[in-house]
Design a protein around this motif. Structure first.
Motif, PDB file in Angstrom:
ATOM      1  N   ASN A  29     125.786  53.821 -13.580  1.00 50.61           N
ATOM      2  CA  ASN A  29     124.511  53.389 -14.138  1.00 50.61           C
ATOM      3  C   ASN A  29     123.600  52.818 -13.055  1.00 50.61           C
ATOM      4  N   THR A  30     124.195  52.111 -12.093  1.00 49.96           N
ATOM      5  CA  THR A  30     123.408  51.502 -11.020  1.00 49.96           C
ATOM      6  C   THR A  30     122.828  52.543 -10.089  1.00 49.96           C
ATOM      7  N   HIS A  31     123.653  53.530  -9.704  1.00 46.01           N
ATOM      8  CA  HIS A  31     123.224  54.506  -8.700  1.00 46.01           C
ATOM      9  C   HIS A  31     122.612  55.765  -9.299  1.00 46.01           C
ATOM     10  N   GLY A  32     122.934  56.057 -10.583  1.00 45.92           N
ATOM     11  CA  GLY A  32     122.354  57.224 -11.235  1.00 45.92           C
ATOM     12  C   GLY A  32     122.786  58.545 -10.647  1.00 45.92           C
ATOM     13  N   HIS A  33     123.895  58.554  -9.935  1.00 47.47           N
ATOM     14  CA  HIS A  33     124.333  59.770  -9.239  1.00 47.47           C
ATOM     15  C   HIS A  33     125.845  59.667  -9.025  1.00 47.47           C
ATOM     16  N   ILE A  34     126.565  60.714  -9.415  1.00 48.10           N
ATOM     17  CA  ILE A  34     128.021  60.698  -9.313  1.00 48.10           C
ATOM     18  C   ILE A  34     128.477  60.460  -7.875  1.00 48.10           C
ATOM     19  N   GLY A  35     127.885  61.166  -6.936  1.00 44.80           N
ATOM     20  CA  GLY A  35     128.300  61.051  -5.541  1.00 44.80           C
ATOM     21  C   GLY A  35     128.093  59.658  -4.993  1.00 44.80           C
ATOM     22  N   ARG A  36     126.898  59.079  -5.231  1.00 43.62           N
ATOM     23  CA  ARG A  36     126.621  57.735  -4.712  1.00 43.62           C
ATOM     24  C   ARG A  36     127.482  56.689  -5.405  1.00 43.62           C
ATOM     25  N   ALA A  37     127.724  56.866  -6.706  1.00 45.58           N
ATOM     26  CA  ALA A  37     128.575  55.925  -7.431  1.00 45.58           C
ATOM     27  C   ALA A  37     130.007  55.983  -6.903  1.00 45.58           C
ATOM     28  N   ALA A  38     130.506  57.194  -6.650  1.00 47.04           N
ATOM     29  CA  ALA A  38     131.866  57.339  -6.120  1.00 47.04           C
ATOM     30  C   ALA A  38     131.980  56.711  -4.743  1.00 47.04           C
TER      31      ALA A  38
END
Length: 332
Positions: A29-38
């Protein structure tokens, strides 16, 4: 034993979400992007995606929605992320209470500092932490101000070293260092012949600044505007990069005194001079969550750190940074 209600999920059958799944949800939710969240969670994209799908099965709702070639968090997912953030915060505070029930900190201690302070002050601060609380395991990170405030507020971090003002009412702090700015320039610069400079001298200079996102950029911009600087360069990713640009004759910069022993050391290609009129400066503070059970211990630690940094509370540049070999000697 009564059968499970037909209108409520049987949590014993499906299991409860894990804390890691909640962390992944908050990160997504914070990053809005699977790659950045991972990346933020130090896991692979498939791992995070799998855990998010399992969380959806646990909760019976859709957390993500595919849009084009990417995904977005659904409105329900955003609401769940806010609730998960609160659960994680309360859980961390429960653990924190357990390890601070004495007059010493024990276990993991997560500390972060802004990039314009971390390389220059952490080496002085960490020994104070270890001396006062020998049973902690210190975990360090470097973050820009807004990120640091967010992870500190949500209990993903215990202590933060940052510049004032702090954009959160939930965070308490204690100033540990008054950090004046020095004017940094190449040794052959016209102002290098002076023992000190004035804010008016900036009106004739190109001042190099950090890129957007650094709080130091905003502080320097304010000083430059007040002084009527002719032009403001921008885009440096770090103080080290900016100082290399200064050494190459591309302009001057405002350098925190705490950074001068490293960035303006002999052989670095720059010299620094203090301001003789109005001395621009920043305040660095140790910050923590006000509702943290360990808040009294953190405040005590901040007092000790301020005492350890007391020798830096001066407007004079360090001796090693005042003169380059072959530079014009400073006037007495």
């Amino acid at each position: 034993m009564n059968p499970p209600s037909a209108t409520r999920p049987n949590t014993n059958a499906v299991g409860r979400p894990t804390m890691r799944q909640l962390e992944y949800l908050v990160a997504l939710n914070t990053h809005g992007h699977i790659g950045r969240a991972a990346a933020a969670c130090y896991v692979s994209q498939p791992t995070l995606s799998t855990q998010i799908r399992q969380l959806e099965r646990h909760l019976g709702v859709s957390i993500t929605e595919r849009v084009g070639r990417g995904i977005v968090v659904t409105p329900v997912g955003r609401e769940l992320a806010d609730r998960a953030r609160a659960v994680l915060r309360d859980t961390d505070e429960l653990l924190e209470w357990g390890r601070t029930s004495t007059d010493e900190l024990i276990g993991p201690l997560r500390i972060a500092a802004i990039p314009t302070a971390a390389p220059y002050l952490l080496a002085r601060i960490l020994p104070v932490v270890r001396e006062r609380h020998p049973d902690v395991q210190i975990h360090l990170d470097e973050m820009k101000t807004l990120v640091l405030v967010d992870v500190l507020t949500t209990a993903q971090l215990d202590l933060g070293l940052m510049a004032l003002p702090i954009p959160s009412e939930d965070i308490e702090h204690l100033v540990v260092l008054e950090d004046p700015f020095l004017l940094a320039m190449e040794p052959g610069h016209r102002l290098a012949r002076r023992p000190a400079v004035t804010s008016g001298d900036l009106a004739e200079e190109t001042v190099l600044l950090l890129e957007n996102g650094h709080c130091l950029r905003g502080q320097a911009l304010e000083i430059c505007r007040d002084a009527g600087a002719r032009e403001v360069g921008k885009g440096g990713t770090s103080l080290t990069t900016i100082c290399q640009m200064v050494a190459a004759g591309m302009g001057v910069t405002l350098l925190p005194r705490s950074a001068a022993p490293i960035e303006a050391r002999r052989g670095a290609g720059i010299v620094v001079r203090p301001f003789s009129d109005v001395v621009p400066s920043r305040q660095l503070a140790l910050a923590w969550r006000g509702r943290s059970p360990a808040a009294p211990l953190y405040r005590d630690l901040a007092v000790l750190i301020a005492e350890r940094l007391a020798d830096l509370n001066t407007t004079s540049p360090p001796a090693a940074a005042r003169q380059e070999p072959g530079d014009v000697p400073d006037a007495e």
